[in-house]
Write an enzyme that holds these catalytic residues in place. Structure first.
Site, mmCIF file in Angstrom:
data_model
loop_
_atom_site.group_PDB
_atom_site.id
_atom_site.type_symbol
_atom_site.label_atom_id
_atom_site.label_comp_id
_atom_site.label_asym_id
_atom_site.label_seq_id
_atom_site.Cartn_x
_atom_site.Cartn_y
_atom_site.Cartn_z
ATOM 1 N N CYS A 159 -8.683 0.499 0.791
ATOM 2 C CA CYS A 159 -8.255 0.744 -0.401
ATOM 3 C C CYS A 159 -9.437 1.474 -1.316
ATOM 4 C CB CYS A 159 -7.876 -0.403 -1.058
ATOM 5 S SG CYS A 159 -7.145 -0.293 -2.792
ATOM 6 N N HIS A 175 1.749 -0.288 0.589
ATOM 7 C CA HIS A 175 0.268 -0.506 -0.116
ATOM 8 C C HIS A 175 0.418 0.165 -1.449
ATOM 9 C CE1 HIS A 175 -4.116 -0.111 0.448
ATOM 10 N NE2 HIS A 175 -4.019 0.470 -0.722
ATOM 11 N N GLU A 176 1.035 1.160 -1.763
ATOM 12 C CA GLU A 176 0.800 1.575 -3.145
ATOM 13 C C GLU A 176 1.960 0.693 -4.166
ATOM 14 O OE1 GLU A 176 -1.326 3.389 -3.707
ATOM 15 O OE2 GLU A 176 -1.453 3.975 -1.850
ATOM 16 N N HIS A 210 0.382 -2.361 -5.073
ATOM 17 C CA HIS A 210 -0.757 -2.085 -6.315
ATOM 18 C C HIS A 210 0.146 -2.316 -7.611
ATOM 19 C CE1 HIS A 210 -4.659 -1.160 -4.540
ATOM 20 N NE2 HIS A 210 -4.038 -0.051 -3.967
#
Ligand code: SB7
Ligand code: NI
Length: 186
Positions: free
Chosen positions: A113, A156-157, A160
């Site tokens: 990341c 993954h995004e 966030h």
């Protein structure tokens, strides 16, 4: 242009908070942020430019990583064959995962990341396939099915936007253990 110094690092509370939905029409600033995030990905994936500007290569970038607690991310997953168009290239706003496969998938090399300076070894188990609803910068709604690497990057995004970092998913006792039926990508 976004540089490494502009990227928020682990420890900054913006990375651990739930980002807010955006309202349409987006402001000029919000639209510019989307384009700048995509520009970062493009420049960072060009070996020469990445070296010149000291950028870490990225396939995704979420707004909290540039200090904005909003539900926007840029994703640029290159094609396996350089000549072909990107596997997934979009600036996504207010994304929702409508459905996900039971089948799990993880990158064989683990994840990294841009907001985490250290390597954290271990498999990050995600869904192999997702059905994603998202809006573009103009407010048009899209529904896309993704699998394998693009699906992993979007998850993954998406994490966030919910204050989750990839290493939260790593089993700290057995970092490289595969669940029943889980597939390794790469
Ligand atoms: C490996 C890398 C990424 C996603 C999934 C697997 C993106 C790394 C860049 N980012 O920090 C984006 O949030
Ligand atoms: Ni990240």
């Amino acid at each position: 242009m976004i540089l490494m110094d502009d990227i928020t690092r682990d420890g900054n509370p913006v990375l651990r908070s739930r980002a807010k939905e955006l309202n349409f029409p987006l402001s000029t600033k919000e639209i510019e942020m989307g384009h700048k995030m995509m520009e970062y990905l493009e420049v960072s994936q060009d070996e020469k430019l990445a070296e010149k500007y000291h950028l870490r290569a990225g396939v995704g970038l979420a707004a909290p990583q540039v200090g904005s607690p909003t539900r926007m991310a840029a994703v640029l997953v290159p094609a396996e064959n350089e000549e072909e168009p990107a596997a997934f290239k979009e600036i996504i706003v207010n994304p929702t995962i409508l459905s996900e496969s039971v089948q799990g998938a993880a990158l064989g090399t683990g994840e990294g990341c841009l907001s985490v300076d250290e390597d954290v070894p271990g498999y990050v188990w995600r869904h192999d396939r997702i059905k994603l609803r998202w809006f573009d910068l103009e407010g048009n709604k899209h529904i896309t099915r993704l699998k394998d690497y693009p699906a992993i990057v979007v998850q993954h995004e998406f994490d966030h936007l919910n204050g989750v970092l990839f290493y939260d998913h790593i089993n700290k006792d057995k970092r490289f253990e595969a669940p029943e039926g889980g597939v390794l990508i790469n």
